[in-house]
Design a protein around this motif. Structure first.
Motif, PDB file in Angstrom:
ATOM      1  N   ALA A  25       0.826  -1.203   0.000  1.00 12.40           N
ATOM      2  CA  ALA A  25       0.000   0.000   0.000  1.00 12.40           C
ATOM      3  C   ALA A  25       0.863   1.257   0.000  1.00 12.40           C
ATOM      4  O   ALA A  25       0.554   2.242  -0.690  1.00 12.40           O
ATOM      5  CB  ALA A  25      -0.927  -0.012   1.209  1.00 12.40           C
ATOM      6  N   ALA A  26       1.953   1.228   0.768  1.00 10.81           N
ATOM      7  CA  ALA A  26       2.865   2.370   0.788  1.00 10.81           C
ATOM      8  C   ALA A  26       3.490   2.586  -0.584  1.00 10.81           C
ATOM      9  O   ALA A  26       3.641   3.729  -1.045  1.00 10.81           O
ATOM     10  CB  ALA A  26       3.949   2.153   1.841  1.00 10.81           C
ATOM     11  N   TYR A  27       3.825   1.507  -1.254  1.00 11.61           N
ATOM     12  CA  TYR A  27       4.381   1.594  -2.605  1.00 11.61           C
ATOM     13  C   TYR A  27       3.390   2.273  -3.547  1.00 11.61           C
ATOM     14  O   TYR A  27       3.750   3.165  -4.329  1.00 11.61           O
ATOM     15  CB  TYR A  27       4.724   0.190  -3.102  1.00 11.61           C
ATOM     16  N   TYR A  28       2.136   1.885  -3.453  1.00  6.38           N
ATOM     17  CA  TYR A  28       1.102   2.490  -4.291  1.00  6.38           C
ATOM     18  C   TYR A  28       0.989   3.984  -4.005  1.00  6.38           C
ATOM     19  O   TYR A  28       0.873   4.805  -4.935  1.00  6.38           O
ATOM     20  CB  TYR A  28      -0.245   1.805  -4.043  1.00  6.38           C
ATOM     21  N   PRO A 116      13.306  -0.188 -11.895  1.00  2.00           N
ATOM     22  CA  PRO A 116      11.969   0.056 -11.324  1.00  2.00           C
ATOM     23  C   PRO A 116      12.092   0.371  -9.828  1.00  2.00           C
ATOM     24  O   PRO A 116      13.008  -0.126  -9.155  1.00  2.00           O
ATOM     25  CB  PRO A 116      11.243  -1.271 -11.549  1.00  2.00           C
ATOM     26  N   ILE A 117      11.164   1.184  -9.337  1.00  2.00           N
ATOM     27  CA  ILE A 117      11.217   1.579  -7.926  1.00  2.00           C
ATOM     28  C   ILE A 117      11.203   0.356  -7.015  1.00  2.00           C
ATOM     29  O   ILE A 117      11.915   0.307  -6.002  1.00  2.00           O
ATOM     30  CB  ILE A 117      10.039   2.516  -7.585  1.00  2.00           C
ATOM     31  N   MET A 123      16.796  -3.623  -3.234  1.00  2.00           N
ATOM     32  CA  MET A 123      18.230  -3.440  -3.045  1.00  2.00           C
ATOM     33  C   MET A 123      18.514  -2.592  -1.812  1.00  2.00           C
ATOM     34  O   MET A 123      19.420  -2.898  -1.018  1.00  2.00           O
ATOM     35  CB  MET A 123      18.855  -2.782  -4.281  1.00  2.00           C
ATOM     36  N   ALA A 124      17.725  -1.532  -1.610  1.00  2.00           N
ATOM     37  CA  ALA A 124      17.919  -0.663  -0.450  1.00  2.00           C
ATOM     38  C   ALA A 124      17.685  -1.415   0.848  1.00  2.00           C
ATOM     39  O   ALA A 124      18.435  -1.255   1.824  1.00  2.00           O
ATOM     40  CB  ALA A 124      16.983   0.544  -0.546  1.00  2.00           C
ATOM     41  N   VAL A 189      14.344  10.049  -3.265  1.00  2.00           N
ATOM     42  CA  VAL A 189      13.514  10.297  -2.096  1.00  2.00           C
ATOM     43  C   VAL A 189      12.383   9.279  -2.021  1.00  2.00           C
ATOM     44  O   VAL A 189      12.026   8.817  -0.928  1.00  2.00           O
ATOM     45  CB  VAL A 189      12.947  11.737  -2.133  1.00  2.00           C
ATOM     46  N   GLN A 190      11.807   8.914  -3.152  1.00  2.00           N
ATOM     47  CA  GLN A 190      10.731   7.920  -3.149  1.00  2.00           C
ATOM     48  C   GLN A 190      11.180   6.617  -2.488  1.00  2.00           C
ATOM     49  O   GLN A 190      10.466   6.042  -1.667  1.00  2.00           O
ATOM     50  CB  GLN A 190      10.277   7.624  -4.579  1.00  2.00           C
TER      51      GLN A 190
END
Length: 316
Positions: A25-28, A116-117, A123-124, A189-190
């Motif tokens: 949901a946070a990704y959306y 892609p995000i 990876m992060a 930042v995203q």
């Protein structure tokens, strides 16, 4: 719905909902080009949902009933959670400045921004998990870091809010050494917002008093009773299982321990040499000043607590 059905839903649905559902949901919310205010409101709502879900699930299917009882720590833990999230927000807000100052502009850096995000986020998480695990390990090895980290280990029970209990200075060290290098590498930042949210939710899951099932993933995720063992007040026996997301780093470091040497009870949490850990927020802030590891409870802890209480009362 019967109580047994509700318990089964919590047992098998708690972790998937918290980890995959809320992070999804946070990704959306983040990737759909909404305004910063909308993103902040959405992430805030999802964080409150995580806390509320943990609180409800802990009443339905607790590991230990005693951990649901008040330990006189609720107010302090709420303050810890607010401070923790405000510092997270400050960290995210400084990312554009850090990128401009140290990377020659926001387009510079070695971060794979063309990915892609979701791939950048994975990876992060992996890189941050390794860095935070190693800093966690060092915090149990060096007295200066342990005195700060002890504020997190002083808790006498584990429940969702405990995951956000941190001394602010220790959190800053985690951010500077654990996640700031990712920002300097050019992390957008995203991705930073999603990473910060994922870490917060993972901390809530990791410390939840919920007997959720993990099946074959039980020994590969640093949550549940794997993390309970890390918090026991059995001296050096708790110096294991330092990971946040995964156990692979502990396995490589030789600090992974899947089973306790004896059953863990509800009263086994805390620091063995400081059984009466201070409950107030200001008291916990000044605790590292007076605490000397290996020398037992601070001799002037009572005096320090009284001074801290006076400061707190004067501020109010």
């Amino acid at each position: 719905m019967t109580p047994e059905t509700l318990r089964k839903i919590v047992r098998y649905g708690y972790f998937p909902f918290m980890f995959f559902g809320l992070n999804g949901a946070a990704y959306y919310v983040v990737v759909n080009d909404h305004s910063p205010l909308w993103i902040a409101a959405g992430i805030g709502f999802l964080l409150l949902t995580a806390i509320g879900t943990a609180f409800a699930a802990e009443r339905i299917l607790p590991w230990y009933d005693e951990w649901n009882d008040s330990h006189g720590d609720e107010h302090t833990n709420v303050v810890h959670a607010i401070v923790y999230e405000l510092q997270n927000l400050n960290g995210v807000l400084t990312i554009p400045l850090m990128g401009w100052l140290f990377s020659g502009g926001m387009s510079a850096g070695i971060w794979p921004r063309d990915w892609p995000i979701w791939a950048q986020l994975i990876m992060a998480v992996v890189l941050a998990d390794f860095a935070l695990m190693f800093l966690h390990y060092l915090s149990h090895r060096f007295a200066f870091l342990w005195r700060l980290h002890a504020v997190h280990h002083g808790v006498s029970r584990l429940y969702g809010f405990n995951g956000l209990v941190r001394h602010p200075l220790h959190q800053i060290i985690d951010m500077v050494l654990g996640t700031a290098p990712l920002a300097l590498a050019g992390m957008p930042v995203q991705v930073a917002i999603l990473l910060g949210f994922a870490i917060s939710v993972q901390l809530i899951i990791q410390h939840s008093n919920v007997a959720y099932a993990l099946g074959p993933f039980r020994n590969h995720l640093s949550i549940g009773q794997i993390h309970h063992l890390h918090h026991v007040n059995w001296g050096k026996e708790g110096d294991c299982n330092f990971g946040l997301f995964l156990t692979i780093w502990d396995r490589l470091l030789g600090t992974f321990n899947p089973e306790p040497p004896r059953p863990i009870t509800a009263s086994d949490m805390g620091i063995d040499e400081v059984p009466q850990f201070p409950k107030g927020y200001v008291q916990q802030l000044v605790f590292p000043i007076h605490y000397r590891p290996g020398e037992g409870p601070p001799k002037n802890l009572t005096t320090a607590a009284a001074k801290a209480r006076a400061i707190h009362d004067a501020a109010e």
